[in-house]
Design a protein around this motif. Structure first.
Motif, PDB file in Angstrom:
ATOM      1  N   VAL A 528     -69.241 -11.910  24.858  1.00 32.75           N
ATOM      2  CA  VAL A 528     -68.950 -11.952  23.424  1.00 32.75           C
ATOM      3  C   VAL A 528     -68.442 -10.593  22.973  1.00 32.75           C
ATOM      4  N   PRO A 529     -67.660 -10.551  21.882  1.00 33.16           N
ATOM      5  CA  PRO A 529     -67.136  -9.256  21.412  1.00 33.16           C
ATOM      6  C   PRO A 529     -68.273  -8.329  20.978  1.00 33.16           C
ATOM      7  N   GLY A 530     -68.048  -7.037  21.172  1.00 32.40           N
ATOM      8  CA  GLY A 530     -69.022  -6.045  20.740  1.00 32.40           C
ATOM      9  C   GLY A 530     -69.463  -5.143  21.875  1.00 32.40           C
ATOM     10  N   GLN A 546     -72.321  -8.703  25.825  1.00 32.76           N
ATOM     11  CA  GLN A 546     -71.179  -8.194  25.074  1.00 32.76           C
ATOM     12  C   GLN A 546     -70.021  -7.837  26.007  1.00 32.76           C
ATOM     13  N   SER A 547     -68.863  -7.688  25.430  1.00 32.13           N
ATOM     14  CA  SER A 547     -67.668  -7.397  26.220  1.00 32.13           C
ATOM     15  C   SER A 547     -67.749  -6.025  26.872  1.00 32.13           C
ATOM     16  N   THR A 548     -68.460  -5.099  26.231  1.00 36.75           N
ATOM     17  CA  THR A 548     -68.693  -3.777  26.815  1.00 36.75           C
ATOM     18  C   THR A 548     -70.200  -3.549  26.879  1.00 36.75           C
ATOM     19  N   ILE A 549     -70.681  -3.195  28.045  1.00 35.74           N
ATOM     20  CA  ILE A 549     -72.116  -3.004  28.256  1.00 35.74           C
ATOM     21  C   ILE A 549     -72.369  -1.546  28.642  1.00 35.74           C
ATOM     22  N   VAL A 550     -73.320  -0.921  27.962  1.00 39.58           N
ATOM     23  CA  VAL A 550     -73.727   0.444  28.290  1.00 39.58           C
ATOM     24  C   VAL A 550     -75.233   0.429  28.550  1.00 39.58           C
ATOM     25  N   PHE A 551     -75.622   0.760  29.769  1.00 45.20           N
ATOM     26  CA  PHE A 551     -77.034   0.865  30.116  1.00 45.20           C
ATOM     27  C   PHE A 551     -77.519   2.255  29.680  1.00 45.20           C
ATOM     28  N   VAL A 552     -78.347   2.299  28.657  1.00 42.55           N
ATOM     29  CA  VAL A 552     -78.767   3.562  28.064  1.00 42.55           C
ATOM     30  C   VAL A 552     -80.186   3.906  28.496  1.00 42.55           C
ATOM     31  N   CYS A 553     -80.363   5.125  28.950  1.00 43.83           N
ATOM     32  CA  CYS A 553     -81.690   5.650  29.261  1.00 43.83           C
ATOM     33  C   CYS A 553     -81.941   6.874  28.377  1.00 43.83           C
ATOM     34  N   ILE A 554     -83.027   6.848  27.624  1.00 38.95           N
ATOM     35  CA  ILE A 554     -83.429   7.996  26.811  1.00 38.95           C
ATOM     36  C   ILE A 554     -84.276   8.909  27.690  1.00 38.95           C
ATOM     37  N   LYS A 555     -83.880  10.154  27.774  1.00 41.23           N
ATOM     38  CA  LYS A 555     -84.555  11.078  28.687  1.00 41.23           C
ATOM     39  C   LYS A 555     -84.820  12.406  27.993  1.00 41.23           C
ATOM     40  N   SER A 694     -58.311   0.627  24.130  1.00 42.83           N
ATOM     41  CA  SER A 694     -58.090  -0.402  23.117  1.00 42.83           C
ATOM     42  C   SER A 694     -59.236  -1.411  23.117  1.00 42.83           C
ATOM     43  N   ALA A 695     -59.692  -1.808  24.325  1.00 44.77           N
ATOM     44  CA  ALA A 695     -60.808  -2.748  24.426  1.00 44.77           C
ATOM     45  C   ALA A 695     -62.089  -2.138  23.858  1.00 44.77           C
ATOM     46  N   ARG A 697     -62.263   0.149  21.465  1.00 48.15           N
ATOM     47  CA  ARG A 697     -62.175   0.208  20.002  1.00 48.15           C
ATOM     48  C   ARG A 697     -62.408  -1.166  19.385  1.00 48.15           C
ATOM     49  N   GLU A 698     -61.855  -2.214  20.021  1.00 46.66           N
ATOM     50  CA  GLU A 698     -62.079  -3.573  19.517  1.00 46.66           C
ATOM     51  C   GLU A 698     -63.557  -3.942  19.587  1.00 46.66           C
ATOM     52  N   ALA A 699     -64.207  -3.557  20.693  1.00 48.05           N
ATOM     53  CA  ALA A 699     -65.631  -3.847  20.825  1.00 48.05           C
ATOM     54  C   ALA A 699     -66.443  -3.101  19.774  1.00 48.05           C
ATOM     55  N   MET A 700     -66.028  -1.876  19.476  1.00 45.68           N
ATOM     56  CA  MET A 700     -66.738  -1.086  18.475  1.00 45.68           C
ATOM     57  C   MET A 700     -66.610  -1.721  17.102  1.00 45.68           C
ATOM     58  N   GLU A 701     -65.409  -2.253  16.795  1.00 47.49           N
ATOM     59  CA  GLU A 701     -65.212  -2.905  15.507  1.00 47.49           C
ATOM     60  C   GLU A 701     -66.071  -4.151  15.365  1.00 47.49           C
ATOM     61  N   SER A 702     -66.378  -4.790  16.478  1.00 44.34           N
ATOM     62  CA  SER A 702     -67.205  -5.999  16.446  1.00 44.34           C
ATOM     63  C   SER A 702     -68.679  -5.680  16.260  1.00 44.34           C
ATOM     64  N   GLY A 703     -69.052  -4.431  16.455  1.00 41.13           N
ATOM     65  CA  GLY A 703     -70.426  -4.023  16.193  1.00 41.13           C
ATOM     66  C   GLY A 703     -71.228  -3.770  17.451  1.00 41.13           C
ATOM     67  N   PHE A 704     -72.399  -3.165  17.233  1.00 40.24           N
ATOM     68  CA  PHE A 704     -73.301  -2.812  18.323  1.00 40.24           C
ATOM     69  C   PHE A 704     -74.520  -3.729  18.298  1.00 40.24           C
TER      70      PHE A 704
END
Length: 761
Positions: A528-530, A546-555, A694-695, A697-704
């Motif tokens: 899905v977009p985002g 989501q179309s873009t996935i970021v695995f985040v670790c707080i350290k 471009s992908a 930026r489009e994902a960012m516009e769709s939200g987090f």
């Protein structure tokens, strides 16, 4: 001619800047009077009263011996030890036991949580200077600490014990200062009964803890004028008494009178040390409160104001006792000139109310540091100053201290009983600090061996003598700080123990890169977009991602502050068309975690764009430099090829962004935050980069969307009974009642998706 005009102008600007800096330091030093030195400044109210309750005044040796002991205690512990040595062992402006532990952890891998990675050493605030090969002693100590788990555990327990005693000080200091104030009132107004004393003390405590929410800065500026006037009155009255009654007490500058004092009184003199140690109450606050102020400010205030005024105060009281030995029970008020009695009494009342501010602020700092280093449950932290990040307020700790203080005042109705308890907590923290600073001298400062051992030999011996004296009062109130310290030690160690086991469980259940490559295009039934920010280990359980996935670790890294431009470390997880990345968000123990989620997202996306541009540049360079292996050229990692040996689900423990060859220069490996600007390489030169940006930026516009794991930690069935008890009940209770991770992110609930997980440890 132009140069002649500009140089004087530049000199004037520099001089003006220096003047502003100097006045700012002086103003900060003035502010420390209201926060750091209130406890030590009110000690003349009760020190000689407590000392001579153990040793009656029979001759001048008793007065001169007690005076000499008090004077040299102040000169050696707060002045020589803290002002000239311990304050220099700060961690980039932060003080306290955990700051020392953090400093040691940067030079030796002593943390029980093995999340150290080479890229952390490239943070600009890390300022790591490894021991030189010529000094084999420092290297040998480093090797011993890193290879022996027993020493790591012992060091951690020592730090936790010191922190626990600081919190104990934060409970006992308000209690003793308020009880002493009201006790003095009962001497003046005899009809005031004990219950009324307790009631008034509780009202004052409620007022004191009620104003903590306004922050150290405002409280300091409000209290500083009162404490400044108090110190001036101490010095002036002391000087007056010294000249008026008996100036010969200056003979106490001869330390031989300490020997005569012990020779005459024997065991009673040793017992009286429990009263002498009260003259340095709050000395540890000089170091623990360092994050609220600065080294120079604390040094200036003590050296030029606090130290001379305290010496004059004790000299004046001793001079009065030489003529009026029967006044020991209320020496302070009796020694005040009659015409100044009521103004001084009112001023002393305000000073006693303020006295405990030092240890309250120190408690906030120590708890914040221990939370950041994984040794205390997460609590809400409010930063009360935009200029000084160390000025904080923790509501839960504030209310807990207030409740405990009220209980202590209600149970211990005598100042002497609370003083017996207070001495153990104060001296215990000092011994821990002496031990840790000695380790810093050997490992980091690489001090001459003789000087390094002279430090604990001199100061450690004094503190152990005082500890032996206050421990003799164990059954007379001395058990209280040990009970508080034991409670907080258990809480902190259980939290650290459970966190380490949870980390190890995540490492065992990690997803290999090979599996990610096989499942990458099939993860989730739809994309899905985002942008999805995953903070847990449940990717395989999601029906859609989501179309873009970021695995985040707080350290958290063992530094006070991580610059924002160095906050994120990125690496690509799978081939480009998967749009998956791993990210480590690094924070120092002084950093503000509760930041606006939009600012967090904006900074993350900007850092990711820089990473993509740098990656494209590296690939372009790689095509031109075929003689070099890809890993020795790229700083930012690869695009998924050859990553089969990496593990996606290794939390907080990422491979370095650059696999260095044995002879590679350390300067070539730059942290991910120090990426080249986008102007280095135009996106027109790489169509795939333009498509990916471009992908993004489009994902960012769709939200987090924040995908959070709501984990439950349970001990395995085959675990022994004690482990099950600690993990399934105590640690589970702390996790359930501590602040959730989502609260720190400050994210709208509509953007959060939580998935329940169970970690078997």
């Amino acid at each position: 001619m132009r140069v002649r005009v500009q140089l004087p102008l530049l000199s004037c600007v520099l001089l003006l800047y220096q003047d502003i800096s100097t006045w700012a330091t002086v103003a900060l030093a003035f502010q420390t009077l209201g926060v750091v030195y209130g406890d030590m400044g009110t000690s003349p109210l009760y020190v000689f009263t407590d000392v001579f309750s153990k040793v009656p005044i029979e001759s001048e040796v008793d007065v001169l011996g007690a005076l000499s002991t008090v004077m040299y205690t102040i000169a050696l512990i707060p002045l020589a030890k803290y002002v000239f040595v311990v304050l220099k062992a700060n961690d980039n402006g932060e003080g306290g036991t955990f700051a020392l532990y953090s400093l040691i952890a940067r030079y030796a891998k002593v943390s029980m949580l093995p999340n150290r990675q080479p890229a952390d050493e490239l943070i600009s605030s890390f300022k790591l200077k490894l021991p030189t090969p010529e000094l084999e002693r420092a290297l040998h100590i480093k090797e011993i600490l890193e290879t022996r788990r027993f020493l790591k555990t012992l060091l951690l327990l020592l730090v936790l014990m010191g922190t626990s005693m600081v919190i104990g000080d934060g409970i006992l200091t308000p209690a003793i200062s308020k009880n002493d104030l009201i006790t003095k009132m009962t001497i003046i107004w005899m009809p005031m009964v004990a219950d009324a004393v307790v009631s008034v003390s509780i009202v004052i405590l409620l007022a004191l803890f009620g104003i903590q929410q306004f922050g150290t800065g405002k409280v300091g500026f409000m209290f500083a004028p009162i404490l400044a006037l108090w110190f001036f009155s101490l010095g002036a009255i002391g000087l007056y008494n010294l000249v008026t009654y008996d100036i010969s007490v200056l003979r106490a500058l001869n330390p031989a009178y300490i020997y005569f004092f012990f020779q005459k009184n024997g065991v009673a003199a040793w017992s009286a040390l429990g009263g002498c140690v009260l003259c340095i109450t709050g000395a540890e606050a000089m170091f623990a409160d360092l994050g609220h102020f600065s080294v120079k400010a604390i040094q200036i205030a003590f050296t030029f104001v606090v130290f001379p005024c305290l010496l004059l105060a004790y000299l004046g009281q001793a001079a009065y006792l030489m003529k009026h030995p029967d006044s020991a029970s209320r020496i302070f008020y009796n020694s005040v000139p009659e015409s100044l009695f009521w103004p001084v009494f009112i001023l002393a009342s305000f000073a006693a109310m303020i006295a405990s501010q030092a240890m309250i602020s120190a408690t906030f700092s120590c708890v914040k540091q221990s939370m950041a280093l994984g040794c205390f449950p997460r609590l809400k932290i409010i930063h009360t100053s935009r200029k000084r990040m160390g000025q904080i307020y923790i509501p839960v700790i504030n209310y807990f201290l207030m409740t405990m203080c009220i209980i202590v005042v209600a149970i211990f109705r005598s100042t002497t009983d609370i003083a017996n308890a207070y001495g153990i907590a104060e001296v215990g923290v000092m011994i821990v600090t002496t031990t840790l600073v000695t380790l810093v001298m050997l490992l980091i400062w690489q001090t001459n061996l003789v000087l390094a051992f002279l430090f604990p030999l001199v100061f450690g011996s004094i503190e152990l003598i005082y500890l032996s004296a206050v421990l003799s009062k164990l059954l007379e109130g001395g058990w209280l700080p040990l009970a508080f310290a034991s409670f907080f030690l258990c809480v902190m160690y259980i939290w650290n123990y459970g966190s380490v086991l949870k980390y190890q469980s995540e490492v065992r259940e990690k997803i290999s890169m090979d599996l990610m490559h096989d499942l990458g295009s099939n993860l989730g039934t739809v994309r899905v977009p985002g942008i999805g920010l995953l903070f847990g280990q449940y990717l395989l359980s999601l029906p859609a991602i989501q179309s873009t996935i970021v695995f985040v670790c707080i350290k958290y890294v063992p530094v006070p502050v991580v610059p924002q431009e160095e906050r994120f470390l990125f690496r690509r997880v799978c081939p480009k068309d998967y749009h998956m990345f791993r990210c480590v968000a690094r924070y120092g123990y002084k950093d503000v975690r509760k930041e606006n989620h939009q600012a967090f997202e904006q900074l993350l996306v900007e850092s990711l764009e820089k990473f993509l541009r740098r990656e494209a540049q590296d690939l372009a360079l790689e095509r031109d430099l075929n003689d070099f292996d890809m890993d020795s050229v790229s700083v930012t990692g690869d695009d998924g090829a050859g990553a089969g040996t990496d593990d996606l689900r290794t939390p907080l423990l990422m491979n370095d962004q650059r696999r260095e060859e044995p002879g590679a220069s350390s300067q070539a490996a730059a942290p991910m935050g120090l990426l080249l600007p986008s102007s280095v390489m135009s996106s027109d030169e790489d169509p795939s980069l333009e498509y990916e940006l471009s992908a993004l930026r489009e994902a960012m516009e769709s939200g987090f969307t924040y995908l959070l794991a709501h984990g439950d930690v349970r001990a395995k069935k085959e675990s022994f009974f004690l482990k099950k008890l600690v993990i399934n009940y105590f640690y589970a209770f702390l996790r359930k009642n501590c602040r959730a991770g989502a609260a720190n992110l400050k994210v709208p609930h509509m953007n959060i998706l939580q998935v329940g997980m169970t970690y078997m440890v």
